[in-house]
Structure formats: structure tokens, C-alpha cells
Design an enzyme around this catalytic site. Structure first.
Site, short mmCIF file in Angstrom:
data_model
loop_
_atom_site.label_atom_id
_atom_site.label_comp_id
_atom_site.label_asym_id
_atom_site.label_seq_id
_atom_site.Cartn_x
_atom_site.Cartn_y
_atom_site.Cartn_z
N ASP A 163 2.31 2.54 2.61
CA ASP A 163 2.13 3.58 3.40
C ASP A 163 3.41 3.42 4.39
OD1 ASP A 163 -0.33 3.76 3.26
OD2 ASP A 163 -1.58 2.98 4.22
N CYS B 38 -2.63 -2.94 8.94
CA CYS B 38 -2.49 -1.40 8.78
C CYS B 38 -2.26 -1.29 10.30
CB CYS B 38 -3.26 -0.02 9.09
SG CYS B 38 -4.60 -1.18 7.30
N CYS C 250 0.62 -1.61 -0.13
CA CYS C 250 0.69 0.28 0.50
C CYS C 250 0.56 0.91 -0.36
CB CYS C 250 -1.17 -0.20 1.37
SG CYS C 250 0.43 0.02 2.75
FE1 FES Z 1 -1.44 0.18 4.02
FE2 FES Z 1 -3.27 0.74 5.82
S1 FES Z 1 -3.48 0.19 3.90
S2 FES Z 1 -1.73 0.86 6.40
#
Ligand code: FES
Length: 123
Positions: free
Chosen positions: A36, A103, A34
Site C-alpha cells: 500500500d 496502516c 502489503c
Molecule cells: Fe497495508 Fe493497510 S494493509 S496499509
């Protein structure tokens, strides 16, 4: 599944957001799929976490997970903090949607990385 009130609360009003200059422990973890990124900064005295800050470039669940996990580690010994799992983070948030579990893993891993950084500097 919808986000719980607690997730929304920590997302809208994150606790301990920011950075600590010259932290005793620093961890940075990213999720390749993702994109992040979560950073954890620790101030540690006598193996007790006396201050913690986070900076997260990520989704609402990642921000809520980092926020709640800073509350969970504050005042804990490093051994106690190392035992905090992503499951405990999710439980503390009252649950996360299944597709958002990773996450909470970022929070567990970022805390562990920051403590490992502290331990490696101590040696
Ligand atoms: Fe990747 Fe939340 S979508 S940390």
C-alpha cells in the site's frame, strides 16, 4: 475486532482526498509487505498547515487513517503536526484491528515525510 463506525465513515466518505499542485510539502510512504502507498500534499503558510490532501492506494484502514489524519493536521503548526502519532490516529478512529495497526503508521510517516520535505525546501 470489527471496524468502528468512524473507520467506515472515513473509508466511505474520505475527507481531503485529492492532490495539491505545487505543494509546499509532499510525502510518499509505502509499506513493503502489503504494497500500500500513501501520499500527503501540504500547503503551508507561516509554518501553519492551511491545506492538506491525500491520495492512498491501499486498504480501508489506510484510507480511513489518511482521511482522519488530514483532519487532524489541518490548521495546525508544523510542530504540532509532527507530534501526531499513529496511536493518536488510531484513537481518533475509535480503534483499528491489531493486524491493521501498520496502516495508521503509514499516515504518521507520510505526514512527517511531507513536513520534512517542506523543511528541507525552506533551507
Ligand atoms: Fe497495508 Fe493497510 S494493509 S496499509
Amino acid at each position: 475486532m470489527e471496524y468502528t463506525d468512524k473507520v467506515m465513515d472515513h473509508f466511505s466518505n474520505p475527507r481531503n482526498m485529492g492532490v495539491i499542485e505545487n505543494p509546499d510539502g509532499y510525502g510518499k510512504i509505502g509499506n513493503a509487505s502489503c504494497g500500500d502507498i500513501m501520499e500527503i500534499f501540504l500547503k503551508i503558510e507561516n509554518d501553519i498547515i492551511v491545506d492538506v490532501k491525500f491520495r492512498t492506494f491501499g486498504c480501508a484502514s489506510a484510507i480511513a487513517s489518511s482521511s482522519v489524519s488530514t483532519e487532524m493536521v489541518l490548521g495546525k503548526t508544523i510542530d504540532e503536526a509532527l507530534e501526531i502519532t499513529n496511536k493518536a490516529v488510531v484513537e481518533s478512529l475509535g480503534g483499528l484491528p491489531a493486524v491493521k495497526m501498520h496502516c495508521s503508521v503509514l499516515a504518521e510517516e507520510a505526514i512527517k515525510a511531507a513536513i520534512e520535505d517542506y523543511l528541507s525546501k525552506k533551507k
